[in-house]
Design an enzyme around this catalytic site. Structure first.
Site, PDB file in Angstrom:
ATOM      1  N   CYS A  72      16.539  16.237  61.095  1.00 59.80           N
ATOM      2  CA  CYS A  72      17.161  16.284  62.415  1.00 59.80           C
ATOM      3  C   CYS A  72      16.101  16.605  63.481  1.00 59.80           C
ATOM      4  CB  CYS A  72      18.342  17.252  62.419  1.00 59.80           C
ATOM      5  SG  CYS A  72      19.458  17.039  63.829  1.00 59.80           S
ATOM      6  N   HIS A 159      21.512  15.378  57.602  1.00 61.45           N
ATOM      7  CA  HIS A 159      21.300  16.630  56.872  1.00 61.45           C
ATOM      8  C   HIS A 159      21.540  16.424  55.376  1.00 61.45           C
ATOM      9  CE1 HIS A 159      20.701  19.458  60.190  1.00 61.45           C
ATOM     10  NE2 HIS A 159      21.382  18.541  60.867  1.00 61.45           N
ATOM     11  N   GLU A 161      21.007  18.501  53.043  1.00 57.56           N
ATOM     12  CA  GLU A 161      21.354  19.761  52.391  1.00 57.56           C
ATOM     13  C   GLU A 161      22.847  20.054  52.377  1.00 57.56           C
ATOM     14  OE1 GLU A 161      20.826  20.799  56.734  1.00 57.56           O
ATOM     15  OE2 GLU A 161      19.939  19.374  55.341  1.00 57.56           O
TER      16      GLU A 161
END
Length: 183
Positions: A72, A159, A161
């Site tokens: 990001c 993202h 994660e």
């Protein structure tokens, strides 16, 4: 083997750290840590609220010779550091985004050609820096993922994660493998 996650004050930096720590030893460091003090096998530039609060991240990108993954804001920092351009996106806030993988490459190895991701496009890369190539795009953004042509620098707008991102763990494992190969 150790990977550092650079805290750029984003809400997901601790989640990035936890996701990496489940694979290899990892720690979170301040983005004010001097580049010469960083002794890691890889670096992840986490997300954050603004390019103006990125501390020493530009130094890490230009001075360190380790694999670096920008997530990001980390992608945006990478783009700006090497001459790309970042602008406000037409779609802000976190949302589900379908991404088309254009080039599997090292970081996206093993991912399907289309993946559902979780991303914010409040800001996005609108001009690719020289010596970089686009790895993925979406209907929201033409530069969802990129990499440097000769250095181990990779960036994704989404993202990996978060559990909502398909193939996120695989992407992080691919990054760890790149770090291992360069040791």
């Amino acid at each position: 083997m150790e990977v550092f996650v650079v805290n750029n004050y984003g809400q997901f930096n601790h989640l990035i750290h936890r996701s990496i720590r489940e694979i290899v030893p990892a720690k979170i460091i301040s983005n004010e840590t001097p580049a010469e003090e960083i002794e890691a096998d890889g670096l992840i530039l986490g997300g954050g609220p603004s390019l103006g609060r990125a501390g020493e991240c530009r130094e890490y990108l230009t001075k360190l010779d380790v694999p670096i993954l920008g997530i990001c804001l980390g992608l945006q920092l990478m783009a700006e550091t090497f001459g790309g351009r970042v602008e406000k996106g037409a779609v802000g806030g976190y949302a589900e985004v379908d991404v088309e993988v254009l080039e599997e490459d090292d970081i996206l190895k093993g991912l399907p050609s289309k993946i559902r991701t979780w991303a914010s496009h409040a800001d996005q890369v609108v001009r690719l820096p020289q010596q970089f190539r686009v790895l993925a795009r979406s209907q929201v953004c033409e530069i969802e993922a990129m990499r440097h042509e000769t250095r181990p620098l990779y960036g994704v707008q989404w993202h990996p994660e978060v559990v909502h991102t398909e193939g996120g763990t695989r992407l992080l494992e691919n990054f760890i493998e790149l770090c291992r190969e360069r040791r």
